[in-house]
Write an enzyme that holds these catalytic residues in place. Structure first.
Site, short mmCIF file in Angstrom:
data_model
loop_
_atom_site.label_atom_id
_atom_site.label_comp_id
_atom_site.label_asym_id
_atom_site.label_seq_id
_atom_site.Cartn_x
_atom_site.Cartn_y
_atom_site.Cartn_z
N GLY A 1 -13.75 22.62 -36.48
CA GLY A 1 -13.14 22.06 -35.28
C GLY A 1 -12.03 22.91 -34.68
CB CYS B 1 -43.05 9.12 -24.45
SG CYS B 1 -41.32 8.87 -24.87
CB CYS C 1 -37.47 11.54 -23.07
SG CYS C 1 -38.10 10.24 -24.13
CB CYS D 1 -39.16 7.11 -22.17
SG CYS D 1 -40.00 8.53 -21.42
CB CYS E 1 -40.58 13.17 -23.50
SG CYS E 1 -41.30 11.88 -22.47
#
Ligand SMILES: Nc1ncnc2c1ncn2[C@@H]1O[C@H](COP(=O)(O)OP(=O)(O)O)[C@@H](O)[C@H]1O
Ligand SMILES: [Mg+2]
Ligand SMILES: [Zn+2]
Lengths: 279, 292
Positions: free
Chosen positions: B43, B255, B277, B252, B283
């Site tokens: 970080g 899909c 998606c 979605c 997808c």
């Protein structure tokens, strides 16, 4: 001597602005009539300041502008580093708080030391809500529950006579007196062991001033917190404090019970101060 | 001239002069050193000597330099922009990396060893042998509250994040809930506050104790940082107001997935919104799988 359990012991507190030299201390002070070293140009903002404060006690620091009062406050709040000296807080036994590392200093400041500055810009984020200003100290002390934070902040603001309904408004739209009361609420947020009030009412209307002084007195008694009140106004000092330091050109020239100092000043400077205040 | 034509020209004319993967080996080593330091201090933003690249700063040069410094002849490279392999930006980066290194490029997430991405983490859980490279526009999470760099660096050094918490509190006080969206600040390894790049909140849990390495590259700001595998990434939240991922009103439309991050498509003729998606490769694979 104070009968209270000691909360803070300060000894030899010194703060220089400038390069400093061996002659700084001997060439400044009331006898030298200057706080500026002739050899190196350093300002000796305060030097060799020592005092104790006990639990629930109120200590005054009085002196003309530039005498070093705010520098003493600033060193104790870690706003400026001390050049020399010690300060020991009862909650941190054995340690000189000036020698703590940066993270420990910040923590001590967040948990134990509350300060009200002369100008609200120094102590508040004017565009953050009043509640947020108080919350910041709680957040610094790792409070992480918004409901509890708002409860505490709301109570404190109410105690300092800011209506709870206004806690989500920014101090920028508040009057000068309200801003000082938000500072007071913020200073008290985490139940500090030391409260520092640096000219908390200077620049306010007399009527507003009186109300805030009353409030300070009430709250100080309730909270029983060791308090330093800094002012150049002897009326404020007489009203609020039990013991007083008189500062001039960076040095303490007289110290003792407030009533004694104001009624029977020993040092010529204090006599001048008291006499000029009467006229 | 179109960008890919221009790129072809650059590649053709300069081929012998360019090192494998464009950057010279010393530059790559310096970038890898910065990345390693980032891994050692999760970080923490590590400065690096960001190079001029043949794409404009702000278009993924930080990520690109990381990808080029990491890539070897046997790597398989994938580039996505907001989940899509087909956006101009992703296509350009993919072509450039392929042209400069000759490595295979793919759209299937599972087949890639290095995945460079802008604003998304793929839906498929990445494996320990895969590296995710995220492009970062603004590496400093504190910049929105403390513009002075010297101050924000001190705040990191002292772990002083009260002002970040304050801005979170203000959101709750003024709008009734945490109001931060993408690029949601998180504490890495219990220590440094990190900007995860503008990934949606949806993707944040994927970083927490992830089995894979994520490297973050900010080209313009000249910073690299990292989330090593199995490292905690904890979004800031209160005990009574929680970090929450985005929610979508319908699955979605392509899909049928209900467990992916969806893009909203607003019908310009007022026919309402549809969703699909954001991870187009995921997808497509789901649709192929359901047909087979
Ligand atoms: N940041 C600074 N830099 C240089 N000199 C300073 C600084 N702050 C205070 N001083 C000087 O230190 C002396 C004491 O100032 P201060 O503590 O503010 O006095 P007071 O609060 O009693 O008015 C003054 O001479 C002032 O000019
Ligand atoms: Mg002052
Ligand atoms: Zn000197």
């Amino acid at each position: 001597m104070s009968a209270h359990r000691p909360v803070l012991k300060v000894s030899g507190l010194t703060r220089l602005f400038g390069p400093g030299c061996d002659a700084c201390l001997s060439s400044t002070g009331p006898e030298q009539e200057t706080n500026r070293c002739v050899h190196c140009g350093t300002t000796v903002a305060c030097a060799d300041v020592s005092f104790d404060i006990g639990e629930g006690e109120v200590l005054g620091i009085v002196g003309e502008s530039g005498s070093g009062k705010s520098t003493v406050a600033g060193c104790l709040a870690f706003d400026v580093p001390a050049s020399a000296g010690e300060a020991r807080l009862c909650t941190l036994p054995g340690a000189n708080m000036f020698e703590l590392d940066a993270a420990a200093r910040r923590r001590l400041r967040a948990m134990e030391i509350g300060i009200v500055y002369q100008t609200p810009q120094q102590g508040l984020r004017l565009d953050v809500t009043a509640g947020g200003n108080v919350a910041e100290r709680l957040l610094s002390a790792d409070w992480r529950h918004v409901g509890q934070i708002r409860e505490r902040a709301g109570n404190l603001l109410e105690r300092t006579e800011i209506p709870r309904a206004r806690m989500d408004e920014p101090p920028r739209i508040f009057s000068g007196g309200m801003r000082q009361r938000v500072q007071l609420a913020k200073a008290l947020a985490h139940k500090p062991s030391l409260l520092i009030l640096d000219e908390p009412t200077t620049g306010l209307d007399v009527s507003v001033q009186a109300r805030i002084l009353d409030l300070i007195q009430e709250i100080q008694r309730e909270a029983g917190v060791a308090t330093i009140v800094i002012s150049h106004d002897l009326g404020v000092i007489r009203l609020l404090t039990e013991r007083t330091l008189v500062m001039r050109l960076g040095r303490v020239v007289e110290a003792g019970l407030t009533d004694q100092i104001l009624d029977d000043p020993q040092h010529p400077y204090t006599q001048l101060l008291v006499n000029s205040a009467l006229t | 001239m179109r960008a890919d034509a221009l790129l072809d020209q650059v590649v053709d004319s300069a081929e012998p002069e360019y090192n494998f993967a464009f950057l010279d080996e010393r530059t790559k080593r310096a970038i890898r050193r910065a990345a390693l330091k980032g891994v050692a201090i999760p970080g923490h933003q590590v400065p690096f000597g960001s190079r001029e690249m043949p794409i404009a700063r702000g278009w993924g040069t930080g990520g690109l330099q990381l990808s080029l410094a990491l890539i070897g002849p046997h790597d398989v490279f994938k580039a996505i922009d907001q989940g899509s392999d087909d956006s101009v930006n992703a296509v350009n980066i993919r072509h450039f990396v392929a042209a400069m290194s000759g490595v295979e490029t793919v759209t299937a997430t599972a087949e890639a060893t290095i995945i460079q991405s802008r604003h998304r983490i793929p839906e498929e859980t990445l494996r320990p042998d895969q590296v995710l490279v995220l492009q970062v526009p603004k590496p400093e999470p504190l910049s929105r509250i403390e513009p002075r760099v010297a101050r924000s660096q001190k705040m990191h050094a002292e772990g002083d994040y009260a002002s970040m918490w304050l801005s979170l509190y203000e959101g709750v006080a003024l709008s009734g809930d945490i109001s931060m969206g993408a690029d949601y600040p998180a504490i890495v390894n219990g220590n440094y506050l990190m900007a995860p790049s503008p990934i949606p909140r949806w993707d944040m849990p994927k970083l927490h104790h992830a089995p894979f390495l994520t490297l973050f590259g900010a080209g313009r700001e000249k910073r690299i940082y990292a989330v090593p595998p199995y490292t905690s990434v904890e979004p800031l939240e209160f005990s009574d107001y929680h970090f929450r991922v985005e929610e979508f009103p319908s699955p979605c439309q392509l899909c049928g997935a209900t467990d992916t991050f969806l893009d909203e498509h607003v019908d310009p003729h007022g026919g309402g919104s549809t969703y699909s998606c954001s991870d187009t490769a995921y997808c497509a694979a789901r649709r192929e799988g359901s047909q087979a």
